[in-house]
Design an enzyme around this catalytic site. Structure first.
Site, PDB file in Angstrom:
ATOM      1  N   ARG A  12       0.841  -1.327  -0.070  1.00 42.89           N
ATOM      2  CA  ARG A  12       0.058  -0.090   0.101  1.00 42.89           C
ATOM      3  C   ARG A  12       0.813   1.214  -0.033  1.00 42.89           C
ATOM      4  NH1 ARG A  12      -4.030  -1.136   4.884  1.00 42.89           N
ATOM      5  NH2 ARG A  12      -2.061  -1.951   5.674  1.00 42.89           N
ATOM      6  N   ASN A  30      -6.463  -2.509   1.672  1.00 39.39           N
ATOM      7  CA  ASN A  30      -6.416  -3.921   1.840  1.00 39.39           C
ATOM      8  C   ASN A  30      -7.880  -4.536   1.887  1.00 39.39           C
ATOM      9  OD1 ASN A  30      -3.765  -4.391   1.970  1.00 39.39           O
ATOM     10  ND2 ASN A  30      -3.677  -4.441   4.295  1.00 39.39           N
TER      11      ASN A  30
END
Length: 740
Positions: A12, A30
């Site tokens: 990320r 996520n």
């Protein structure tokens, strides 16, 4: 949507940084199946820059399996954000395994000016524990045992700083202020004052036995140069001969004791940091002869946490035995209470920390045979990464329970098979419970609804009992697969092979005719298979007691061509036992074609090993005794369907005292490989090889040097032993499901 190893690896933050550089807007988050959802807005040029960076600059430990794209109406995003995780499973992805500490983190640990100087739990987006501390997915701090350690102001500043490539949005980070703490105590629980690491190193040097808590469980640590303490550990652990693994601080230290080739160096220094079985140096330094008695290989591995490094630094030889912290036959301990209860008569002191180990993860183990790296134990660093079926997809979610010894289970869905970490011998109840827990954990993590449970054909296996229990729980049907067919199909699954020929060289597996198979040449087409050849049947009176007493097995081989009185004398068993065996073998009974029992009997004949104290010991020591051997004139004939292994003992008797032991051991193993490959070549020019004996260097050499250009296919992603059986079972159902 991006799937692969994309959670727990700094993915990320990576997406955030390339989005900002590219000028696109949107978000990354996520999702509940370990996948990552990315939304980007921008013009073609900006999106093009983003996609180029996505493929070119992906983090080292990340792996992209699949990118699913779609255009959508999504409003007008003003910037790029990391959003809170979602729980919905859109596309399942991989759970990150545990990684060894990276060089950057170790530099900080060794820098006196750094705030993480000598911090035993240092990690970043590239390294450290993952699966071992995960309660569930997605991989967020609150879903790991790091939730017990709120970030301090300095760590929180790093966590929220997009310019910090190693700690921005890194879930596992901590420091001496906010992270886990180390404690040293006696086995009775009395805390020892002072620096826990320095005091522990001093205790090791004084000959004490220490339990040390790592990433996935406890090691038992002792000085490997001290004969007395190694023997003391053997006595306390009830492990008279089984080798111990040795952890070292550097590759250079390992090379003082072992020969290390380039492939082995690559394995030792990889992020997985497995134990690697290396050939002992005959001209260098040596460890205590009691570390690996009777063997020509030593199991070495490098430190994989800062704690290990710091402990090794304080202990002058810079290497120590680091063996599994378990009572013989039981799972490795993961908490202090287990150590105090199960290891109270084994260890003197306990070095532990207060971060919970959620998932037990043993050290992985590999050896290189004839240039082929072969897993012996698939766990830390490798599990629970999935194995993708190349050409099949399952119509149902399934469970596969493997076999019994050195076992691992699996869940499977679509074209994915996810093996549990190494479980161990499931004939022990607590290990069987471990297998159940891990399988059910994966069922929950991936929101599976199993319709089928696949098990071995052996009705005596505890894993079969567990499979039937789980089938009842999920209202699923049970499918049974022959043991050696599953061995062969585990390799076929990795390679997308649907038909061919395989050689299974193994201990004992329940055969379709009720006998104990173990040296098989099997032709298969889908789920249809035919046993074309096998090692010649010999009596197997008494079952598994023969595995414990190789001389008894030797007597049964000899009895196939001489009377029992003479067979008993040559084998070295008592006269009354020989008479009893003769009486029993006059009646029809259990027979075996086991490769393992054949090698055991040869080992006993050559006085290499006549008592088994751990799985495979006589065969392993026979292989070790062949080092430096030369090939002699021996022909193992094939008569009809049978490879005539009893004739080898005629040759051994005829040539007794004529040749060196290493020449004989080398020849027998090499010629067995030669006989097996010659029979298999009748049925195809690609031959799969699997089973516990498939790691044997000399059997493999006999196959490879007589393969006539045919391709010999060995497993790469799973062990050839029973740790890979579950993959073969899952693939069997994929094939049967495809043809039904």
């Amino acid at each position: 949507m991006i799937t692969g190893i994309v959670q727990g690896v700094g993915f990320r933050p990576f997406i955030f940084r390339i989005a900002k550089r590219s000028g696109v807007k949107g978000y990354v988050k996520n999702m509940g199946g370990s996948e990552v959802e990315v939304l980007i807005q921008g013009d073609k040029q900006n999106i093009g820059k983003f996609m180029e960076s996505l493929f070119k600059d992906v983090p080292e430990v990340a792996k992209i399996d699949k990118i699913i794209t779609e255009e959508t109406e999504c409003g007008d995003w003003k910037d790029f954000f990391i959003l809170p995780s979602g729980t919905y499973v859109k596309e399942p992805s991989q759970i990150p395994p545990d990684f060894a500490v990276c060089e950057d983190c170790m530099r900080e640990v060794l820098n006196p000016q750094d705030r993480r100087y000598r911090y035993p739990f240092n990690s970043c987006v590239k390294c450290g524990p993952r699966f071992s501390m995960m309660y569930t997915i997605p991989y967020d701090r609150e879903n790991t045992s790091m939730r017990d350690f709120p970030l301090c102001k300095e760590c929180e500043r790093e966590y929220h700083n997009p310019e910090d490539e190693r700690r921005f949005d890194a879930q596992g980070i901590s420091c001496p202020i906010c992270g886990p703490r180390l404690f040293l105590s006696t086995i009775e629980g009395e805390i020892i004052d002072g620096d826990p690491i320095k005091t522990t190193a001093k205790l090791i040097s004084e000959g004490y036995i220490i339990a040390v808590k790592g990433i996935g469980g406890f090691h038992i640590v002792v000085d490997p140069l001290n004969d007395d303490v190694v023997l003391k550990l053997r006595k306390r652990k009830n492990r008279p001969q089984q080798p111990f693994a040795v952890m070292a601080q550097s590759l250079e230290i390992i090379e003082n004791y072992a020969i290390v080739n380039e492939k082995e160096k690559e394995l030792l220094t990889s992020p997985q940091r497995p134990i690697v079985l290396l050939k002992k140096r005959e001209d260098g330094e040596s460890l205590s002869k009691y570390v690996s008695p009777g063997l020509d290989r030593e199991g070495f591995f490098l430190f994989y946490t800062p704690l290990h490094y710091l402990l090794l630094e304080e202990f002058p030889p810079h290497l120590f035995i680091a063996t599994s912290g378990n009572k013989h036959g039981f799972p490795m301990c993961v908490d202090e209470q287990c150590v105090k209860e199960k290891l109270k008569d084994v260890v003197d002191y306990v070095l532990y920390h207060n971060r919970k180990i959620v998932n037990r993860v043993d050290d992985s183990m590999i050896r290189v045979s004839n240039g082929r790296p072969l897993l012996l134990r698939r766990s830390r660093g490798y599990a629970p990464l999935w194995i993708q079926l190349k050409n099949k997809a399952l119509h149902h979610d399934i469970l596969a329970l493997g076999a019994e010894l050195q076992n691992a289970g699996a869940v499977a869905f679509k074209d994915k098979v996810i093996l549990t970490p190494y479980i161990g011998d499931t004939d022990e109840y607590s290990t069987l419970i471990d297998l159940e827990n891990y399988v059910l954990k994966f069922v929950t993590m991936y929101s599976l609804k199993p319709k089928v449970v696949v098990v071995d054909k052996n009705p005596a296996y505890q894993s079969v009992y567990l499979g039937e229990k789980l089938a009842e729980k999920f209202s699923a049907k049970v499918v049974k697969v022959q043991h050696h067919v599953a061995h062969i199909l585990s390799v076929a699954a990795e390679n997308g092979i649907e038909s061919g020929v395989g050689i299974a060289i193994d201990g004992i597996g329940y055969g379709d005719d009720g006998n104990g198979w173990g040296g098989e040449v099997i032709k298969f087409e889908g789920v249809k298979y035919e046993r074309k050849h096998h090692l010649k049947y010999v009596p197997y009176v008494g079952g598994d007691v023969n595995a414990l007493r190789p001389r008894r097995m030797l007597a049964m081989f000899l009895s196939t061509f001489m009377d029992w009185n003479e067979a008993g004398k040559i084998a070295g068993i008592k006269e009354e036992e020989a008479r009893l065996l003769e009486k029993i073998t006059k009646k029809p009974g259990l027979m075996t074609s086991s490769t393992g029992r054949f090698l055991d009997a040869v080992s006993a004949f050559l006085n290499v090993c006549d008592q088994r104290t751990y799985e495979g010991e006589p065969a392993i020591k026979l292989e070790a005794s062949a080092r430096g051997g030369k090939l002699l004139d021996l022909d193992i004939k094939v008569v009809g369907e049978e490879i005539d292994t009893p004739s080898v003992f005629k040759w051994l008797i005829e040539n007794r005292g004529r040749y060196r032991i290493n020449d004989i051991a080398y020849t027998v193993q090499y010629r067995l490989g030669e006989a097996l490959i010659k029979t298999a070549l009748k049925y195809g020019d690609k031959v799969i090889v699997s089973g516990g004996a498939a790691v044997n260097e000399y059997i493999l050499k006999g196959m490879m040097e007589n393969s006539e250009g045919a391709e010999i296919i060995l497993p790469r992603k799973v062990p050839p032993n029973d740790g890979g059986i579950a993959l073969g079972q899952a693939y069997y159902y994929a094939l049967i499901n495809d043809t039904s």
